[in-house]
Design a protein around this motif. Structure first.
Motif, PDB file in Angstrom:
ATOM      1  N   SER A  36      21.683 -25.535 -11.433  1.00  0.00           N
ATOM      2  CA  SER A  36      21.566 -26.906 -10.931  1.00  0.00           C
ATOM      3  C   SER A  36      20.888 -26.889  -9.575  1.00  0.00           C
ATOM      4  CB  SER A  36      22.953 -27.534 -10.781  1.00  0.00           C
ATOM      5  OG  SER A  36      23.617 -27.581 -12.014  1.00  0.00           O
ATOM      6  N   ALA A  37      20.172 -27.963  -9.302  1.00  0.00           N
ATOM      7  CA  ALA A  37      19.515 -28.120  -8.004  1.00  0.00           C
ATOM      8  C   ALA A  37      19.985 -29.417  -7.365  1.00  0.00           C
ATOM      9  CB  ALA A  37      18.003 -28.121  -8.162  1.00  0.00           C
ATOM     10  N   THR A  38      20.156 -29.384  -6.076  1.00  0.00           N
ATOM     11  CA  THR A  38      20.436 -30.579  -5.286  1.00  0.00           C
ATOM     12  C   THR A  38      19.406 -30.634  -4.169  1.00  0.00           C
ATOM     13  OG1 THR A  38      22.018 -29.351  -3.919  1.00  0.00           O
ATOM     14  CG2 THR A  38      22.925 -30.599  -5.769  1.00  0.00           C
ATOM     15  N   GLY A  39      19.016 -31.818  -3.788  1.00  0.00           N
ATOM     16  CA  GLY A  39      18.082 -31.964  -2.668  1.00  0.00           C
ATOM     17  C   GLY A  39      16.623 -31.798  -3.041  1.00  0.00           C
ATOM     18  N   THR A  57      18.079 -21.247  -1.237  1.00  0.00           N
ATOM     19  CA  THR A  57      17.633 -22.393  -0.457  1.00  0.00           C
ATOM     20  C   THR A  57      16.225 -22.741  -0.910  1.00  0.00           C
ATOM     21  OG1 THR A  57      18.964 -21.704   1.424  1.00  0.00           O
ATOM     22  CG2 THR A  57      17.125 -23.205   1.878  1.00  0.00           C
ATOM     23  N   LEU A  58      15.999 -24.015  -1.189  1.00  0.00           N
ATOM     24  CA  LEU A  58      14.685 -24.472  -1.630  1.00  0.00           C
ATOM     25  C   LEU A  58      13.942 -25.119  -0.467  1.00  0.00           C
ATOM     26  CD1 LEU A  58      15.878 -26.125  -4.961  1.00  0.00           C
ATOM     27  CD2 LEU A  58      14.719 -23.922  -4.714  1.00  0.00           C
ATOM     28  N   THR A  59      12.674 -24.763  -0.343  1.00  0.00           N
ATOM     29  CA  THR A  59      11.824 -25.361   0.675  1.00  0.00           C
ATOM     30  C   THR A  59      10.465 -25.668   0.064  1.00  0.00           C
ATOM     31  OG1 THR A  59      11.027 -23.203   1.438  1.00  0.00           O
ATOM     32  CG2 THR A  59      12.950 -24.109   2.569  1.00  0.00           C
ATOM     33  N   THR A  60       9.783 -26.613   0.652  1.00  0.00           N
ATOM     34  CA  THR A  60       8.458 -26.994   0.176  1.00  0.00           C
ATOM     35  C   THR A  60       7.404 -26.198   0.945  1.00  0.00           C
ATOM     36  OG1 THR A  60       9.265 -29.225  -0.274  1.00  0.00           O
ATOM     37  CG2 THR A  60       6.879 -28.942  -0.149  1.00  0.00           C
ATOM     38  N   GLY A 100      12.578 -20.010   2.547  1.00  0.00           N
ATOM     39  CA  GLY A 100      13.246 -20.420   1.320  1.00  0.00           C
ATOM     40  C   GLY A 100      12.330 -20.147   0.152  1.00  0.00           C
ATOM     41  N   THR A 101      12.743 -20.572  -1.008  1.00  0.00           N
ATOM     42  CA  THR A 101      11.928 -20.385  -2.196  1.00  0.00           C
ATOM     43  C   THR A 101      11.583 -21.747  -2.772  1.00  0.00           C
ATOM     44  OG1 THR A 101      11.723 -19.106  -4.245  1.00  0.00           O
ATOM     45  CG2 THR A 101      13.866 -20.123  -3.824  1.00  0.00           C
ATOM     46  N   ASN A 102      10.864 -21.746  -3.880  1.00  0.00           N
ATOM     47  CA  ASN A 102      10.460 -23.003  -4.502  1.00  0.00           C
ATOM     48  C   ASN A 102      10.410 -22.826  -6.016  1.00  0.00           C
ATOM     49  OD1 ASN A 102       7.640 -22.140  -5.239  1.00  0.00           O
ATOM     50  ND2 ASN A 102       7.477 -21.951  -3.013  1.00  0.00           N
ATOM     51  N   PRO A 103      10.329 -23.919  -6.758  1.00  0.00           N
ATOM     52  CA  PRO A 103      10.332 -23.814  -8.216  1.00  0.00           C
ATOM     53  C   PRO A 103       9.227 -22.918  -8.777  1.00  0.00           C
ATOM     54  CG  PRO A 103      10.727 -26.078  -7.565  1.00  0.00           C
ATOM     55  CD  PRO A 103      10.367 -25.326  -6.313  1.00  0.00           C
ATOM     56  N   GLU A 104       8.077 -22.904  -8.139  1.00  0.00           N
ATOM     57  CA  GLU A 104       6.974 -22.081  -8.647  1.00  0.00           C
ATOM     58  C   GLU A 104       7.296 -20.593  -8.500  1.00  0.00           C
ATOM     59  OE1 GLU A 104       6.147 -26.012  -8.185  1.00  0.00           O
ATOM     60  OE2 GLU A 104       6.475 -24.754  -6.413  1.00  0.00           O
ATOM     61  N   GLN A 105       7.893 -20.203  -7.365  1.00  0.00           N
ATOM     62  CA  GLN A 105       8.287 -18.805  -7.185  1.00  0.00           C
ATOM     63  C   GLN A 105       9.380 -18.419  -8.172  1.00  0.00           C
ATOM     64  OE1 GLN A 105       9.362 -18.788  -3.028  1.00  0.00           O
ATOM     65  NE2 GLN A 105       7.350 -18.027  -2.406  1.00  0.00           N
ATOM     66  N   ALA A 108      19.478 -24.418  -5.064  1.00  0.00           N
ATOM     67  CA  ALA A 108      19.615 -24.197  -6.507  1.00  0.00           C
ATOM     68  C   ALA A 108      20.656 -23.104  -6.722  1.00  0.00           C
ATOM     69  CB  ALA A 108      18.292 -23.791  -7.129  1.00  0.00           C
ATOM     70  N   ILE A 109      21.546 -23.343  -7.685  1.00  0.00           N
ATOM     71  CA  ILE A 109      22.643 -22.417  -7.944  1.00  0.00           C
ATOM     72  C   ILE A 109      22.810 -22.254  -9.451  1.00  0.00           C
ATOM     73  CG2 ILE A 109      25.106 -21.966  -7.602  1.00  0.00           C
ATOM     74  CD1 ILE A 109      25.007 -23.978  -5.279  1.00  0.00           C
ATOM     75  N   SER A 110      22.962 -20.993  -9.891  1.00  0.00           N
ATOM     76  CA  SER A 110      23.255 -20.736 -11.303  1.00  0.00           C
ATOM     77  C   SER A 110      24.732 -20.998 -11.543  1.00  0.00           C
ATOM     78  CB  SER A 110      22.898 -19.293 -11.680  1.00  0.00           C
ATOM     79  OG  SER A 110      23.669 -18.372 -10.930  1.00  0.00           O
ATOM     80  N   GLU A 111      25.082 -21.208 -12.815  1.00  0.00           N
ATOM     81  CA  GLU A 111      26.479 -21.552 -13.126  1.00  0.00           C
ATOM     82  C   GLU A 111      27.466 -20.457 -12.734  1.00  0.00           C
ATOM     83  OE1 GLU A 111      27.218 -22.247 -17.297  1.00  0.00           O
ATOM     84  OE2 GLU A 111      26.050 -20.513 -17.890  1.00  0.00           O
ATOM     85  N   ASN A 112      27.021 -19.199 -12.691  1.00  0.00           N
ATOM     86  CA  ASN A 112      27.936 -18.121 -12.296  1.00  0.00           C
ATOM     87  C   ASN A 112      27.857 -17.814 -10.799  1.00  0.00           C
ATOM     88  OD1 ASN A 112      25.535 -16.730 -12.047  1.00  0.00           O
ATOM     89  ND2 ASN A 112      26.050 -15.120 -13.514  1.00  0.00           N
ATOM     90  N   GLY A 113      26.986 -18.525 -10.075  1.00  0.00           N
ATOM     91  CA  GLY A 113      26.889 -18.370  -8.632  1.00  0.00           C
ATOM     92  C   GLY A 113      26.089 -17.176  -8.159  1.00  0.00           C
ATOM     93  N   VAL A 114      25.613 -16.344  -9.069  1.00  0.00           N
ATOM     94  CA  VAL A 114      24.841 -15.161  -8.671  1.00  0.00           C
ATOM     95  C   VAL A 114      23.507 -15.581  -8.044  1.00  0.00           C
ATOM     96  CG1 VAL A 114      23.674 -13.091  -9.511  1.00  0.00           C
ATOM     97  CG2 VAL A 114      25.958 -13.652 -10.345  1.00  0.00           C
TER      98      VAL A 114
END
Length: 140
Positions: A10-13, A29-32, A43-48, A19-25
């Protein structure tokens, strides 16, 4: 198709969030990126994340097809996925462009090319990109 494994993240913001996986592993942090109007913060981004997932999955597919052919994949084999994002020509949103590069040190070129072609068929990321896999989008 019978599903063998399912996971969630799931992602927020949005692009400036988490973004966090359901098991928390996976907990990132997401950044543009600056190229998309961001401030370049760490941070990272969806493309990475997509590039990391695709490259790992493709290497797994490569090892799978190599095992079928009784070929040993070099320990230092490396798959690099390059993912670009930009506006679609129809002006209705954004699209991605993806390429895969495979480094198989010490393996004969002809053997490597055969394995890469087979892995591109086996890899679910490649299949999804090639076939425009249907995705359901619903309001929870």
């Amino acid at each position: 198709m019978p599903i063998l494994y399912t996971t969630k993240a799931s992602a927020t913001g949005g692009r400036e969030g988490r973004a966090i996986s359901e098991n928390g592993v996976l907990d990132v942090t997401l950044t543009t990126p600056k190229e998309l109007g961001g401030n370049g913060a760490t941070g990272t981004n969806p493309e990475q994340l997509f590039a990391a997932g695709y490259s790992a999955c493709f290497l797994g597919a490569l090892k799978y097809v190599a095992a079928q052919e009784k070929v040993k994949v070099p320990e230092d084999a490396k798959v690099t996925a390059t993912v670009g994002i930009g506006p679609r020509e129809d002006g209705t949103g954004f699209g991605i462009e993806v390429s895969i590069s495979v480094d198989l040190p010490g393996l004969e070129r002809e053997v490597g090319e055969k394995l890469v072609a087979a892995a591109h068929i086996v890899c679910p990321y490649s299949h999804a990109m090639r076939t425009s896999t249907e995705v359901s989008a619903t309001l929870a």
